[in-house]
Scaffold this motif. Structure first.
Motif, PDB file in Angstrom:
ATOM      1  N   ILE A 109      18.472 -47.796  18.049  1.00 26.10           N
ATOM      2  CA  ILE A 109      19.689 -47.414  18.778  1.00 26.10           C
ATOM      3  C   ILE A 109      19.685 -45.910  19.044  1.00 26.10           C
ATOM      4  O   ILE A 109      20.097 -45.456  20.117  1.00 26.10           O
ATOM      5  CB  ILE A 109      20.943 -47.855  17.996  1.00 26.10           C
ATOM      6  N   ALA A 110      19.200 -45.131  18.055  1.00 18.20           N
ATOM      7  CA  ALA A 110      19.131 -43.674  18.250  1.00 18.20           C
ATOM      8  C   ALA A 110      18.246 -43.341  19.452  1.00 18.20           C
ATOM      9  O   ALA A 110      18.576 -42.466  20.257  1.00 18.20           O
ATOM     10  CB  ALA A 110      18.596 -43.012  16.984  1.00 18.20           C
ATOM     11  N   GLU A 111      17.134 -44.062  19.560  1.00 17.99           N
ATOM     12  CA  GLU A 111      16.242 -43.823  20.705  1.00 17.99           C
ATOM     13  C   GLU A 111      16.928 -44.151  22.026  1.00 17.99           C
ATOM     14  O   GLU A 111      16.813 -43.404  23.000  1.00 17.99           O
ATOM     15  CB  GLU A 111      14.970 -44.673  20.559  1.00 17.99           C
ATOM     16  N   GLU A 112      17.666 -45.262  22.042  1.00 16.44           N
ATOM     17  CA  GLU A 112      18.383 -45.640  23.268  1.00 16.44           C
ATOM     18  C   GLU A 112      19.433 -44.592  23.604  1.00 16.44           C
ATOM     19  O   GLU A 112      19.604 -44.199  24.763  1.00 16.44           O
ATOM     20  CB  GLU A 112      19.054 -47.005  23.086  1.00 16.44           C
ATOM     21  N   LEU A 113      20.160 -44.128  22.570  1.00 16.58           N
ATOM     22  CA  LEU A 113      21.224 -43.147  22.799  1.00 16.58           C
ATOM     23  C   LEU A 113      20.676 -41.817  23.309  1.00 16.58           C
ATOM     24  O   LEU A 113      21.312 -41.147  24.129  1.00 16.58           O
ATOM     25  CB  LEU A 113      21.995 -42.907  21.500  1.00 16.58           C
ATOM     26  N   ARG A 114      19.486 -41.459  22.802  1.00  8.32           N
ATOM     27  CA  ARG A 114      18.873 -40.188  23.259  1.00  8.32           C
ATOM     28  C   ARG A 114      18.577 -40.230  24.749  1.00  8.32           C
ATOM     29  O   ARG A 114      18.629 -39.209  25.423  1.00  8.32           O
ATOM     30  CB  ARG A 114      17.592 -39.900  22.464  1.00  8.32           C
ATOM     31  N   ARG A 115      18.270 -41.434  25.240  1.00  4.73           N
ATOM     32  CA  ARG A 115      18.024 -41.569  26.688  1.00  4.73           C
ATOM     33  C   ARG A 115      19.339 -41.449  27.465  1.00  4.73           C
ATOM     34  O   ARG A 115      19.388 -40.852  28.532  1.00  4.73           O
ATOM     35  CB  ARG A 115      17.370 -42.916  26.983  1.00  4.73           C
ATOM     36  N   ASP A 116      20.417 -42.033  26.892  1.00  5.71           N
ATOM     37  CA  ASP A 116      21.709 -42.018  27.584  1.00  5.71           C
ATOM     38  C   ASP A 116      22.451 -40.685  27.409  1.00  5.71           C
ATOM     39  O   ASP A 116      23.251 -40.309  28.253  1.00  5.71           O
ATOM     40  CB  ASP A 116      22.598 -43.158  27.067  1.00  5.71           C
ATOM     41  N   LEU A 117      22.214 -40.027  26.269  1.00  2.85           N
ATOM     42  CA  LEU A 117      22.899 -38.761  25.975  1.00  2.85           C
ATOM     43  C   LEU A 117      21.849 -37.691  25.653  1.00  2.85           C
ATOM     44  O   LEU A 117      21.709 -37.284  24.499  1.00  2.85           O
ATOM     45  CB  LEU A 117      23.822 -38.937  24.763  1.00  2.85           C
ATOM     46  N   PRO A 118      21.128 -37.234  26.665  1.00  2.00           N
ATOM     47  CA  PRO A 118      20.029 -36.294  26.377  1.00  2.00           C
ATOM     48  C   PRO A 118      20.503 -34.961  25.790  1.00  2.00           C
ATOM     49  O   PRO A 118      19.720 -34.261  25.146  1.00  2.00           O
ATOM     50  CB  PRO A 118      19.366 -36.091  27.754  1.00  2.00           C
ATOM     51  N   ASP A 119      21.756 -34.612  26.000  1.00  2.00           N
ATOM     52  CA  ASP A 119      22.257 -33.332  25.480  1.00  2.00           C
ATOM     53  C   ASP A 119      22.736 -33.422  24.035  1.00  2.00           C
ATOM     54  O   ASP A 119      23.000 -32.399  23.404  1.00  2.00           O
ATOM     55  CB  ASP A 119      23.415 -32.824  26.359  1.00  2.00           C
ATOM     56  N   ALA A 120      22.883 -34.629  23.538  1.00  2.00           N
ATOM     57  CA  ALA A 120      23.434 -34.785  22.188  1.00  2.00           C
ATOM     58  C   ALA A 120      22.331 -34.723  21.134  1.00  2.00           C
ATOM     59  O   ALA A 120      21.170 -35.029  21.412  1.00  2.00           O
ATOM     60  CB  ALA A 120      24.170 -36.121  22.078  1.00  2.00           C
ATOM     61  N   GLU A 121      22.724 -34.295  19.927  1.00  2.00           N
ATOM     62  CA  GLU A 121      21.792 -34.268  18.797  1.00  2.00           C
ATOM     63  C   GLU A 121      22.021 -35.564  18.013  1.00  2.00           C
ATOM     64  O   GLU A 121      23.110 -35.778  17.468  1.00  2.00           O
ATOM     65  CB  GLU A 121      22.106 -33.048  17.922  1.00  2.00           C
ATOM     66  N   ILE A 122      21.018 -36.427  18.001  1.00  2.00           N
ATOM     67  CA  ILE A 122      21.209 -37.777  17.464  1.00  2.00           C
ATOM     68  C   ILE A 122      20.182 -38.061  16.374  1.00  2.00           C
ATOM     69  O   ILE A 122      18.993 -37.811  16.550  1.00  2.00           O
ATOM     70  CB  ILE A 122      21.089 -38.823  18.602  1.00  2.00           C
ATOM     71  N   TYR A 123      20.663 -38.580  15.241  1.00  2.00           N
ATOM     72  CA  TYR A 123      19.774 -38.919  14.130  1.00  2.00           C
ATOM     73  C   TYR A 123      20.077 -40.333  13.646  1.00  2.00           C
ATOM     74  O   TYR A 123      21.173 -40.848  13.864  1.00  2.00           O
ATOM     75  CB  TYR A 123      19.997 -37.967  12.949  1.00  2.00           C
ATOM     76  N   SER A 124      19.098 -40.917  12.951  1.00  2.00           N
ATOM     77  CA  SER A 124      19.384 -42.130  12.186  1.00  2.00           C
ATOM     78  C   SER A 124      19.420 -41.726  10.717  1.00  2.00           C
ATOM     79  O   SER A 124      18.689 -40.824  10.293  1.00  2.00           O
ATOM     80  CB  SER A 124      18.336 -43.204  12.440  1.00  2.00           C
ATOM     81  N   LEU A 125      20.286 -42.374   9.951  1.00  2.00           N
ATOM     82  CA  LEU A 125      20.503 -41.977   8.555  1.00  2.00           C
ATOM     83  C   LEU A 125      19.410 -42.534   7.658  1.00  2.00           C
ATOM     84  O   LEU A 125      19.177 -43.750   7.632  1.00  2.00           O
ATOM     85  CB  LEU A 125      21.877 -42.484   8.081  1.00  2.00           C
ATOM     86  N   LYS A 126      18.745 -41.658   6.922  1.00  2.00           N
ATOM     87  CA  LYS A 126      17.718 -42.111   5.967  1.00  2.00           C
ATOM     88  C   LYS A 126      18.397 -42.926   4.857  1.00  2.00           C
ATOM     89  O   LYS A 126      19.366 -42.478   4.256  1.00  2.00           O
ATOM     90  CB  LYS A 126      17.008 -40.910   5.359  1.00  2.00           C
ATOM     91  N   GLY A 127      17.871 -44.113   4.630  1.00  2.00           N
ATOM     92  CA  GLY A 127      18.432 -44.954   3.572  1.00  2.00           C
ATOM     93  C   GLY A 127      19.550 -45.859   4.032  1.00  2.00           C
ATOM     94  O   GLY A 127      19.960 -46.761   3.311  1.00  2.00           O
ATOM     95  N   GLY A 128      20.073 -45.588   5.246  1.00  2.00           N
ATOM     96  CA  GLY A 128      21.126 -46.436   5.800  1.00  2.00           C
ATOM     97  C   GLY A 128      22.383 -46.465   4.941  1.00  2.00           C
ATOM     98  O   GLY A 128      22.644 -45.548   4.154  1.00  2.00           O
ATOM     99  N   TRP A 129      23.154 -47.537   5.075  1.00  4.23           N
ATOM    100  CA  TRP A 129      24.434 -47.639   4.359  1.00  4.23           C
ATOM    101  C   TRP A 129      24.222 -47.638   2.847  1.00  4.23           C
ATOM    102  O   TRP A 129      25.077 -47.158   2.090  1.00  4.23           O
ATOM    103  CB  TRP A 129      25.163 -48.911   4.799  1.00  4.23           C
ATOM    104  N   SER A 130      23.067 -48.162   2.380  1.00  2.61           N
ATOM    105  CA  SER A 130      22.832 -48.212   0.932  1.00  2.61           C
ATOM    106  C   SER A 130      22.779 -46.804   0.335  1.00  2.61           C
ATOM    107  O   SER A 130      23.028 -46.636  -0.859  1.00  2.61           O
ATOM    108  CB  SER A 130      21.555 -48.980   0.619  1.00  2.61           C
ATOM    109  N   ALA A 131      22.460 -45.791   1.154  1.00  3.02           N
ATOM    110  CA  ALA A 131      22.444 -44.408   0.646  1.00  3.02           C
ATOM    111  C   ALA A 131      23.856 -43.976   0.219  1.00  3.02           C
ATOM    112  O   ALA A 131      24.002 -43.137  -0.681  1.00  3.02           O
ATOM    113  CB  ALA A 131      21.902 -43.461   1.716  1.00  3.02           C
ATOM    114  N   TRP A 132      24.878 -44.542   0.821  1.00  3.67           N
ATOM    115  CA  TRP A 132      26.256 -44.182   0.467  1.00  3.67           C
ATOM    116  C   TRP A 132      26.610 -44.658  -0.934  1.00  3.67           C
ATOM    117  O   TRP A 132      27.406 -44.029  -1.625  1.00  3.67           O
ATOM    118  CB  TRP A 132      27.247 -44.806   1.465  1.00  3.67           C
ATOM    119  N   SER A 133      26.059 -45.801  -1.323  1.00  2.41           N
ATOM    120  CA  SER A 133      26.439 -46.381  -2.616  1.00  2.41           C
ATOM    121  C   SER A 133      25.573 -45.869  -3.763  1.00  2.41           C
ATOM    122  O   SER A 133      25.798 -46.211  -4.910  1.00  2.41           O
ATOM    123  CB  SER A 133      26.364 -47.910  -2.548  1.00  2.41           C
ATOM    124  N   GLU A 134      24.547 -45.052  -3.443  1.00  5.01           N
ATOM    125  CA  GLU A 134      23.677 -44.545  -4.513  1.00  5.01           C
ATOM    126  C   GLU A 134      24.283 -43.307  -5.147  1.00  5.01           C
ATOM    127  O   GLU A 134      24.999 -42.572  -4.533  1.00  5.01           O
ATOM    128  CB  GLU A 134      22.280 -44.217  -3.938  1.00  5.01           C
TER     129      GLU A 134
END
Lengths: 134, 149
Positions: A109-134
């Protein structure tokens, strides 16, 4: 026939072992390194980011990041419009997360968004939602 | 004189087609399991480590049963496994269609964009029927595709 199934299982296991040993595939339980386009939770939390939740609707309803937008994969155009609207109100870093470290939906999704929003700074979260519970 | 039994002949053609399809499906996915894991996750049934484990094991299973279908002493179990896999694939496509998911099917490892669910389900149904045909022949005559007279 049981012997045939056993041979198929054994050959499949050997193939799987070859993929893991030769490095063709990462270990499913391995801790992935920070890849290009990823951000750590600690780094994202110090920034005022726009969170985008790419998990299922039920998982989103059960709990999500503060003010996270739900990314509906059944309606990607609508989801991107919501993100764009939030970003245009106050342009800032966008961070997408999915279930856990092994999931790849957020990267896609981040890759798709970078194409649609080239000016935005877009990342995917390392570890995903499980990183929140650690 | 060797007389070719029509059923055995069509059985051989069916096995070659099925083996070709499953080998073509498995080989590219073995080369890029991470991309296949993403395709699995997009079905929104499993995610994370489970999707990655599936992305590593499933292509090898496809390759093994593809070759197994051409191997007399593995034919029956390969056909049974193929029927099971195709049943699961059809169920997944029906489920994704019902949920309105616009995802790449991940069938042959490539990114084909939006899926044509009619075509995917019809194709897998045809493969399923062919697998059942192969299994029936294999159960009737597990080792001798040709009959000598």
């Amino acid at each position: 026939m049981l012997r045939e199934f056993s041979i198929i299982a054994l050959l499949t296991a050997l193939g799987t072992a070859y993929s893991l040993i030769s490095g063709l595939a990462p270990l499913p339980w391995a801790e992935p390194k920070l890849q290009a386009g990823e951000i750590r939770l600690a780094d994202a939390q110090v920034l005022d980011v726009i969170w985008v939740d790419a998990r299922s609707e039920a998982e989103y309803a059960a709990g999500h990041a503060p003010d996270a937008l739900f990314y509906d994969q059944g309606d990607p155009a609508g989801s991107i419009a919501d993100i764009l609207e939030r970003w245009l109100q106050a342009p800032r870093v966008i961070v997408i997360y999915c279930a856990d470290a092994g999931c790849g939906t957020s990267r896609q999704i981040a890759e798709e968004l970078r194409r649609d929003l080239p000016d935005a700074e877009i990342y995917s979260l390392k570890g995903g939602w499980s990183a929140w519970s650690e | 004189m060797v007389r070719v039994d029509p059923t055995s002949f069509f059985g051989l053609i069916a096995r070659l087609v099925l083996a070709g399809v499953f080998l073509q499906a498995g080989l590219p996915k073995v080369q890029d399991p991470v991309a296949f894991a993403v395709a699995i996750e997009n079905y929104r049934i499993i995610s994370g480590s489970w999707a990655m484990a599936g992305a590593i094991v499933l292509p090898w299973l496809e390759i093994v049963i593809g070759i197994g279908l051409l191997t007399p002493w593995l034919r029956r179990a390969s056909a049974c496994t193929m029927i099971g896999l195709l049943g699961v694939f059809i169920a997944l496509h029906l489920l994704s269609w019902a949920r309105g998911l616009d995802i790449d099917c991940g069938c042959f490892g490539e990114s084909a964009g939006s899926p044509d669910y009619h075509w995917l389900i019809l194709r897998n149904l045809a493969l399923l029927i062919t697998s059942i045909f192969v299994l029936r022949i294999a159960l009737r005559n597990p080792r001798a595709p040709f009959r000598s007279e």
